[in-house]
Design an enzyme around this catalytic site. Structure first.
Site, PDB file in Angstrom:
ATOM      1  N   ASP A  91       0.853  -1.183   0.000  1.00 22.80           N
ATOM      2  CA  ASP A  91       0.000   0.000   0.000  1.00 22.80           C
ATOM      3  C   ASP A  91       0.893   1.239   0.000  1.00 22.80           C
ATOM      4  OD1 ASP A  91      -3.001   0.959   0.574  1.00 22.80           O
ATOM      5  OD2 ASP A  91      -1.623   2.248   1.692  1.00 22.80           O
ATOM      6  N   ILE A  92       0.608   2.192  -0.899  1.00 27.63           N
ATOM      7  CA  ILE A  92       1.392   3.431  -0.948  1.00 27.63           C
ATOM      8  C   ILE A  92       0.964   4.305   0.221  1.00 27.63           C
ATOM      9  CG2 ILE A  92       1.982   5.461  -2.314  1.00 27.63           C
ATOM     10  CD1 ILE A  92       1.241   3.855  -4.812  1.00 27.63           C
ATOM     11  N   ASN A 104      -2.045  12.685  -3.608  1.00 32.14           N
ATOM     12  CA  ASN A 104      -2.872  12.939  -4.788  1.00 32.14           C
ATOM     13  C   ASN A 104      -3.582  14.289  -4.683  1.00 32.14           C
ATOM     14  OD1 ASN A 104      -3.207  11.608  -7.187  1.00 32.14           O
ATOM     15  ND2 ASN A 104      -5.049  10.524  -6.594  1.00 32.14           N
ATOM     16  N   ASP A 154      -0.845   9.475 -10.824  1.00 39.40           N
ATOM     17  CA  ASP A 154      -0.674   8.405 -11.815  1.00 39.40           C
ATOM     18  C   ASP A 154       0.805   8.076 -12.009  1.00 39.40           C
ATOM     19  OD1 ASP A 154      -3.371   8.304 -12.148  1.00 39.40           O
ATOM     20  OD2 ASP A 154      -3.403   9.303 -14.100  1.00 39.40           O
ATOM     21  N   GLU A 162      -4.505   2.349  -4.687  1.00 37.19           N
ATOM     22  CA  GLU A 162      -3.061   2.471  -4.454  1.00 37.19           C
ATOM     23  C   GLU A 162      -2.460   1.199  -3.877  1.00 37.19           C
ATOM     24  OE1 GLU A 162      -5.034   4.318  -0.746  1.00 37.19           O
ATOM     25  OE2 GLU A 162      -5.445   4.023  -2.863  1.00 37.19           O
TER      26      GLU A 162
END
Length: 354
Positions: free
Chosen positions: A215-216, A223, A232, A258
């Site tokens: 997971d980011i 974002n 992106d 994500e």
């Protein structure tokens, strides 16, 4: 186009632009197409999901719009391609059937001519002139049958070539349907199919397999701060790092939003943790630049959960354990790898059994 058609299309266009403005979503073509489709009401499932988002929060985020674009617009493209290929295939089958029908009629006619000639010959009393006429007629019928066979062979050969092209196109569409359009790595559908096949093989061979779930960290905030296009770029970066660090039969995939995942066949937990750490460090080491301005945006980090297959595990059970490890990594401060061995309570936790 009539005035009525023009007015209707203009109304849909204005509605789409109003929705984009209301949600503060940039009017890029892909988002415009999404909300134009919503305004027309031509996709009931899309309208249901958009209405649910609007009812819940009164607006739609860029991230939610992106997910809707990936789900509905790409599906629409795929269905259109399959529909077009299905029509071509149907026409080819019709052409072949017609050619076969004509050939069968000719074959029956030729068979009748042979039977009649055979009867005349067996009846006897046939003179030389009649025999010449009979021979000429049979020769003519034979040549006509040969011409028909050549035409049928040519038609079948052409159809064989066309069907080969269609098969290639179908293979390409299937491959496309298995890739995430943004990151160009396998999507969730491909992951589900591959994990099912790998687990079946692992069980049959009494082998081992590990699963990594990524997971980011703080991706939504990133974002919101730097914009969807930069987000992106981050997703593509993570996908690139995954591909660079996975070898052999290992498979990366975009799990959703994500989140990413990697299947590591024939890899035990310790080895999987090493791979996960390499990926985490590689991502953290890369400094992001905003392409339009060369502005430094800092670094991103990953939280990773690692689980190993156990006899009796379903895909859902394995994913659930990896997800619990990921949740623990998030809770421990992010930017870290947590495996089952770091959570000893898992050893007494029951899992789903097929």
């Amino acid at each position: 186009m009539t005035n009525l058609d023009f007015d209707r299309a203009s109304g849909f266009a204005n509605a789409a632009l109003a929705l984009l403005k209301r949600a503060q979503i940039p009017p890029f073509p892909v988002y415009y197409e999404l909300f134009y489709t919503y305004a027309t009401g031509s996709n009931a499932e899309l309208n249901t999901q958009v209405n649910a988002l609007l009812t819940r929060s009164g607006t739609i985020s860029v991230e939610e719009a992106s997910d809707l674009c990936e789900k509905f617009l790409k599906v629409s493209d795929m269905e259109e391609k399959l529909r077009a290929m299905s029509q071509v295939m149907s026409r080819k089958i019709t052409d072949v059937n017609q050619a076969i029908d004509v050939a069968m009629v000719s074959a029956n006619s030729y068979s009748g001519s042979l039977q009649q000639a055979s009867g005349d010959l067996h009846a006897g009393g046939i003179d030389e002139d009649a025999l010449k006429m009979l021979s000429s007629r049979l020769l003519k019928e034979t040549r006509r049958m040969q011409d028909m066979n050549r035409r049928l062979e040519a038609e079948l050969e052409n159809s064989k070539d066309d069907i080969s092209v269609l098969q290639r196109d179908l293979d390409e569409v299937r491959k496309e349907s298995m890739l995430d359009p943004l990151t160009k790595i396998p999507n969730r559908k491909c992951f589900d199919e591959q994990l099912s096949a790998d687990l079946e093989r692992t069980h049959a061979q009494n082998a081992t397999l590990s699963l990594l779930l990524f997971d980011i960290d703080s991706f939504k905030a990133f974002n919101d701060t730097y914009g969807h296009l930069t987000g992106d770029q981050v997703l593509r970066l993570v996908a690139h790092v995954l591909k660079a660090n996975l070898k052999g039969r290992d498979m990366p995939a975009r799990f959703g939003g994500e989140e990413f995942v990697a299947i590591l066949p024939e890899t035990e937990l310790a080895g999987a943790v090493t791979v996960a750490e390499n990926i985490r460090r590689s991502v953290q080491a890369k400094e992001l630049l905003k392409r339009s301005t060369n502005e430094k945006l800092g670094r991103i980090t990953l939280s990773v959960g690692v689980a190993q297959w156990r006899p009796g595990d379903t895909a859902a059970a394995l994913i659930e354990r990896a997800d619990k490890c990921l949740y623990a990594a998030k809770g421990a401060g992010r930017n870290r790898v947590v495996s089952e061995k770091d959570l000893p309570d898992f050893s007494t936790t029951s899992t789903d059994v097929a």
